[in-house]
Design a protein around this motif. Structure first.
Motif, mmCIF file in Angstrom:
data_model
loop_
_atom_site.group_PDB
_atom_site.id
_atom_site.type_symbol
_atom_site.label_atom_id
_atom_site.label_comp_id
_atom_site.label_asym_id
_atom_site.label_seq_id
_atom_site.Cartn_x
_atom_site.Cartn_y
_atom_site.Cartn_z
ATOM 1 N N HIS A 326 0.866 -1.189 0.000
ATOM 2 C CA HIS A 326 0.000 0.000 0.000
ATOM 3 C C HIS A 326 0.893 1.225 0.000
ATOM 4 C CE1 HIS A 326 -3.353 -2.640 0.765
ATOM 5 N NE2 HIS A 326 -2.638 -3.217 1.712
ATOM 6 N N ILE A 327 0.975 1.819 -1.154
ATOM 7 C CA ILE A 327 1.964 2.901 -1.320
ATOM 8 C C ILE A 327 1.264 4.239 -1.544
ATOM 9 C CG2 ILE A 327 3.856 3.747 -2.788
ATOM 10 C CD1 ILE A 327 4.419 0.803 -3.477
ATOM 11 N N LEU A 328 1.814 5.240 -0.878
ATOM 12 C CA LEU A 328 1.330 6.606 -1.092
ATOM 13 C C LEU A 328 2.482 7.425 -1.680
ATOM 14 C CD1 LEU A 328 -0.813 8.879 -0.634
ATOM 15 C CD2 LEU A 328 0.179 9.199 1.624
ATOM 16 N N ILE A 329 2.241 8.026 -2.821
ATOM 17 C CA ILE A 329 3.241 8.938 -3.407
ATOM 18 C C ILE A 329 2.680 10.344 -3.293
ATOM 19 C CG2 ILE A 329 4.499 9.610 -5.481
ATOM 20 C CD1 ILE A 329 4.158 6.753 -6.503
ATOM 21 N N MET A 330 3.462 11.214 -2.678
ATOM 22 C CA MET A 330 2.977 12.593 -2.525
ATOM 23 C C MET A 330 3.836 13.517 -3.378
ATOM 24 S SD MET A 330 1.852 12.734 1.411
ATOM 25 C CE MET A 330 0.240 13.330 1.015
ATOM 26 N N GLY A 331 3.195 14.203 -4.295
ATOM 27 C CA GLY A 331 3.898 15.184 -5.120
ATOM 28 C C GLY A 331 4.422 14.675 -6.446
ATOM 29 N N GLY A 332 4.342 13.379 -6.701
ATOM 30 C CA GLY A 332 4.911 12.831 -7.945
ATOM 31 C C GLY A 332 3.908 12.822 -9.080
ATOM 32 N N GLY A 333 3.292 13.938 -9.335
ATOM 33 C CA GLY A 333 2.247 14.026 -10.354
ATOM 34 C C GLY A 333 2.734 13.765 -11.761
ATOM 35 N N ASP A 334 4.075 13.798 -11.967
ATOM 36 C CA ASP A 334 4.597 13.479 -13.303
ATOM 37 C C ASP A 334 4.436 11.997 -13.628
ATOM 38 O OD1 ASP A 334 6.637 12.269 -11.791
ATOM 39 O OD2 ASP A 334 7.927 14.030 -11.943
ATOM 40 N N GLY A 335 4.124 11.165 -12.625
ATOM 41 C CA GLY A 335 3.860 9.741 -12.858
ATOM 42 C C GLY A 335 5.110 8.911 -13.020
ATOM 43 N N LEU A 336 6.289 9.505 -12.935
ATOM 44 C CA LEU A 336 7.515 8.764 -13.226
ATOM 45 C C LEU A 336 7.927 7.824 -12.092
ATOM 46 C CD1 LEU A 336 9.403 11.697 -14.966
ATOM 47 C CD2 LEU A 336 8.405 9.690 -16.051
ATOM 48 N N LEU A 337 7.668 8.217 -10.853
ATOM 49 C CA LEU A 337 7.982 7.311 -9.741
ATOM 50 C C LEU A 337 7.013 6.126 -9.761
ATOM 51 C CD1 LEU A 337 9.727 6.739 -7.275
ATOM 52 C CD2 LEU A 337 8.164 8.103 -5.899
ATOM 53 N N ALA A 338 5.747 6.391 -10.065
ATOM 54 C CA ALA A 338 4.758 5.315 -10.165
ATOM 55 C C ALA A 338 5.158 4.352 -11.278
ATOM 56 C CB ALA A 338 3.380 5.903 -10.424
ATOM 57 N N LYS A 339 5.637 4.918 -12.382
ATOM 58 C CA LYS A 339 6.083 4.078 -13.502
ATOM 59 C C LYS A 339 7.228 3.169 -13.064
ATOM 60 C CE LYS A 339 9.389 5.053 -16.026
ATOM 61 N NZ LYS A 339 10.448 5.593 -16.877
ATOM 62 N N MET A 340 8.164 3.760 -12.302
ATOM 63 C CA MET A 340 9.309 2.985 -11.809
ATOM 64 C C MET A 340 8.834 1.833 -10.928
ATOM 65 S SD MET A 340 12.491 2.387 -11.400
ATOM 66 C CE MET A 340 13.110 3.664 -12.464
ATOM 67 N N ILE A 341 7.855 2.100 -10.088
ATOM 68 C CA ILE A 341 7.349 1.059 -9.187
ATOM 69 C C ILE A 341 6.691 -0.066 -9.997
ATOM 70 C CG2 ILE A 341 5.686 0.576 -7.339
ATOM 71 C CD1 ILE A 341 6.193 3.445 -6.336
ATOM 72 N N PHE A 342 5.885 0.294 -10.972
ATOM 73 C CA PHE A 342 5.199 -0.732 -11.763
ATOM 74 C C PHE A 342 6.182 -1.569 -12.580
ATOM 75 C CE2 PHE A 342 1.376 2.124 -11.350
ATOM 76 C CZ PHE A 342 0.645 1.236 -10.589
ATOM 77 N N GLU A 343 7.247 -0.944 -13.021
ATOM 78 C CA GLU A 343 8.191 -1.655 -13.889
ATOM 79 C C GLU A 343 9.245 -2.429 -13.112
ATOM 80 O OE1 GLU A 343 8.057 1.336 -17.745
ATOM 81 O OE2 GLU A 343 9.865 1.207 -16.509
ATOM 82 N N SER A 344 9.368 -2.087 -11.829
ATOM 83 C CA SER A 344 10.492 -2.620 -11.060
ATOM 84 C C SER A 344 10.362 -4.105 -10.742
ATOM 85 C CB SER A 344 10.598 -1.841 -9.752
ATOM 86 O OG SER A 344 11.553 -2.424 -8.933
ATOM 87 N N GLU A 345 11.502 -4.737 -10.606
ATOM 88 C CA GLU A 345 11.523 -6.120 -10.126
ATOM 89 C C GLU A 345 12.488 -6.200 -8.959
ATOM 90 O OE1 GLU A 345 10.531 -8.487 -14.232
ATOM 91 O OE2 GLU A 345 12.354 -8.902 -13.111
ATOM 92 N N ALA A 346 12.088 -6.947 -7.947
ATOM 93 C CA ALA A 346 12.880 -6.986 -6.717
ATOM 94 C C ALA A 346 14.257 -7.569 -6.924
ATOM 95 C CB ALA A 346 12.147 -7.789 -5.673
#
Lengths: 528, 236
Positions: A326-346
């Motif tokens: 359950h992640i909250l991103i504050m201020g990253g309206g450019d969507g790039l951090l969200a993109k990184m999270i979706f694309e990331s692999e552990a």
């Protein structure tokens, strides 16, 4: 009273517009508003003083001449101020090219002093005009024996009303434009109408020589006004080519040739919202390379944005040892951090397999993204959609102020990422305050963590002390170039924390010791 | 009554009052604007809106004409203004943190309006005192006092964001503004109420004056505790 109203209206407009432009160049709105207001008020005070010393006891004819002439001076000074602030970078570049032996800092100081002189001068003209107008009103009531407080009250009331309307116009209309300074023409128009009124009213009383001077001055004001109307916008837009020229190459010896050179290589698209001005800069000679600037401050470029967002996300995974759901991103309206999270692999190289919960496509985290300005996600969709991979469509987007959002909630996020602009104003500083961090902690699960981008090396002591004061126990500063802070409130031994840092794939910066005097509070600011 | 000439001068005392009253008023205005901006989002528009309400109220306040001797009225006005400087930031903070949505904003806007209205009376009152000294020279009184008003605004607008907010914080800055108001109230009382001192209402004035000084001194010393309380309100 209408005259006092209009002069007050225009003076507030000039002050607010100048403050906004100074903010766009120096990126500190506290300093901008403080400096501009004080220089302007000192100018107005000087204008009143000049009236008392020079004009108070002069002849009625002279006072009336200056009432008209000074009003035209206000128009001219305002237009000079408008042109100056629209073209500051061009002016600086001109000095750089023609005085290569002088250091850039010296030139910047020179330009700043020039700005102060122009502002102070405009304030002086306005202060003088208010006093001359009031003096003219006094002539109409010359039979009175004593100053009635209601007379002063009316004068002050109209003066303040002008200020009120100007401040509302600036806040709701002028500031939400790509070039706020072009609206200098609105108060200039009113000052010009006043000037025409004064000239027409007293024209017969003046000598031929004074009549001629006034007409010439008025014609010159009309000429400058028309020039500003047709060229002001272009002047400001041209200045941006020099501001956003990343490689700094200037092959020609004149400003105009260099400008044409840059125009062939760059394309700037500007969009404004009530909160900020966005400039999307495309470099035509570098394919797929674009940069976003918000209020003149660099945000990211399309090629290197990964170097920022990857350690931002993976640092959190590494230091917490888990993949948050359950992640909250504050201020990253450019969507790039969200993109990184979706694309990331552990199992990525940066985390070196130390994360126990593997992050795979089957375990898609719930992401809520809080952004104040709806313009930023809109820009993301319009300009860097391929880069952010439609990540904004996969998150729950909340368009609200981060501080308000957290205050109204008590959630249990497993991770909160704070991707805010640098605290270059009192407004932004509250997002780095102990009150805000306490609210962040209140909204975290007991094993949750936060990661934030910390603005400057010299702010690490303030950030660290503020996080500690908010109740965070483990605070790790990491990253080189792009610097981040990881924090959680989990009970860990000193040894395990030290070993985590020692084996970290990230560059670890030292964590400054707690200092109560360095705690940033919204009631006692330490940043910027 | 003699018409003013170039040799007419408003006394140093009255000019100092105007300067310090302007400093204190603008300081209170900025404290309230800062408080509102903290409570209702990082939005420049809201910051300017609170300034706008304050300015409108200042204008209306300057139209209101309390009856009586200007010096006495100024003493009472400054005494009440001092209390407002102390309590208004707390009222805005309390409403913003304890009440919901529009009602909180309404209370806060009303507080800003009342403070603005009250402080709007200062300029005409001091102008009236000055006119007792120099006579009917409207533009002289207006220009001289306006000069000092602007100078006071310049000092406040520079020192609040650059120095006060960073070094002593919002609450001590409000006590500073209140202290200035209270000091002028005491001066005006001393100067304009010699006959008034023996009256019953004079004891009331002196009582509030002393209470004000005690409140300011206590608030200054207990600043850290007050900040803790404000923080509790913010995050509850």
């Amino acid at each position: 009273m209408i005259i006092l109203f209009l002069i007050s209206f225009s003076s507030f407009c000039y002050q607010a517009l100048a403050a906004k432009m100074v903010y766009l160049y120096v990126l500190d709105d506290t300093a901008a508003f403080a400096l501009v207001s004080s220089i302007f008020f000192i100018g107005m005070s000087r204008g009143c003083y000049r009236f008392l010393r020079v004009f108070k006891n002069s002849s009625s004819e002279r006072q009336r001449y200056y009432l008209a002439s000074n009003e035209v001076s206000v128009v001219l000074a305002a237009l000079i101020m408008g042109s100056f602030f629209c073209g500051v970078p061009l002016l600086l570049k001109y000095f750089e090219l023609h005085f290569p032996q002088v250091q850039l800092e010296t030139l910047q100081i020179f330009v700043a002093v020039l700005a102060m002189i122009i502002l102070n001068r405009l304030g002086t003209y306005l202060g003088l005009e208010i006093c001359l107008s009031y003096n003219y009103q006094q002539e109409l009531h010359a039979s009175r024996e004593k100053v009635e407080s209601k007379d002063v009250g009316f004068a002050i009331a109209w003066t303040y009303l002008g200020g009120l309307i100007a401040s509302a116009l600036c806040a709701f209309w002028f500031y939400a434009q790509v070039n706020p300074m072009k609206f200098v023409l609105v108060p200039v128009f009113f000052n010009f109408v006043l000037a025409i009124y004064f000239v027409a009213k007293f024209f017969r009383q003046f000598s031929v020589w004074k009549k001629l001077r006034l007409i010439l001055k008025l014609l010159f004001a009309v000429f400058i006004m028309l020039r500003f109307e047709t060229r002001g916008e272009q002047l400001y837009q041209n200045s941006k080519f020099f501001l956003y020229n990343v490689n700094g190459v200037m092959p020609y010896s004149t400003v105009l040739d260099n400008l044409n050179f840059l125009k062939r290589r760059m394309q700037i698209t500007s969009v404004a919202s009530p909160y900020q001005i966005a400039d999307w800069v495309t470099y035509l000679d570098r394919p797929k390379f674009s940069r976003l600037y918000l209020d003149g401050a660099f945000q990211f470029d399309t090629i290197d944005e990964n170097k920022y967002h990857e350690p931002f996300w993976k640092g959190g995974l590494y230091f917490s040892g888990r993949t948050p759901q359950h992640i909250l991103i504050m201020g990253g309206g450019d969507g790039l951090l969200a993109k990184m999270i979706f694309e990331s692999e552990a199992t990525s190289e940066a985390t070196k397999g130390k994360i126990t919960d593997k992050f795979t496509a089957q375990v898609i985290p719930e992401i809520t993204l809080v952004e104040l300005d709806s313009m930023v996600p809109q820009l993301a969709n319009d300009y860097w959609k391929s880069s952010e991979n439609n990540s904004l469509n996969k998150v729950k987007l909340e368009l609200v102020d981060a501080f308000d959002y957290l205050r109204a909630r008590k959630n249990q996020w497993s991770a909160i990422f704070l991707d805010f602009p640098d605290p270059r104003s009192a407004e932004l500083s509250k997002l780095y305050s102990v009150e805000f961090y306490r609210m962040v902690k209140k909204n975290l699960s007991s094993d949750g963590f936060i990661v934030l981008d910390y603005p400057r090396k010299d702010s690490s002591k303030i950030i660290s002390s503020t996080l500690m004061a908010a109740g965070f126990k483990n605070i790790i500063f990491y990253g080189k170039g792009n610097t981040f802070v990881y924090a959680d409130a989990i009970d860990r031994s000193e040894m395990s924390l030290a070993s985590l840092k020692a084996s970290s794939p990230f560059f670890i910066n030292s964590t400054p010791a707690f200092d109560i005097e360095a705690v940033n509070s919204i009631f006692n600011l330490r940043l910027p | 009554m003699t018409k003013a000439t170039s040799s007419s001068k408003i006394s140093l005392k009255v000019r100092q009052w105007m300067l310090f009253v302007a400093i204190a008023s603008f300081l209170t205005e900025m404290i309230l604007a800062q408080m509102a901006s903290v409570l209702w989002g990082g939005v420049l528009t809201k910051y300017i809106l609170s300034m706008g309400i304050f300015i409108l109220a200042l204008g209306l306040g300057s139209l209101y004409q309390p009856k009586g001797v200007a010096g006495e009225k100024l003493a009472w006005q400054q005494l009440v203004m001092s209390g407002m400087s102390i309590f208004s930031p707390w009222l805005v903070l309390w409403s913003g943190t304890h009440l919901y949505s529009w009602f909180a904003k309404f209370i806060a806007a009303s507080a800003v309006f009342v403070v603005g209205f009250w402080s709007g009376m200062e300029f005409p009152l001091i102008a009236s005192i000055a006119s007792e000294e120099v006579g009917a020279d409207f533009s002289f009184v207006f220009s001289e006092l306006l000069r000092l008003d602007y100078l006071g605004m310049a000092i406040s607008s520079l020192f609040f964001p650059v120095f006060l907010l960073r070094n002593i914080g919002v609450f001590q800055a409000s006590f500073l503004a209140a202290g200035v108001n209270l000091f002028i109230a005491a001066m005006a009382f001393w100067q304009y109420m010699p006959g008034f001192r023996l009256k019953k209402s004079s004891f009331k004035f002196q009582f509030f004056l002393v209470l004000g000084f005690i409140l300011i001194a206590s608030g200054w010393v207990l600043n850290k505790e007050l900040i803790s309380l404000a923080q509790e309100w913010m995050i509850q």
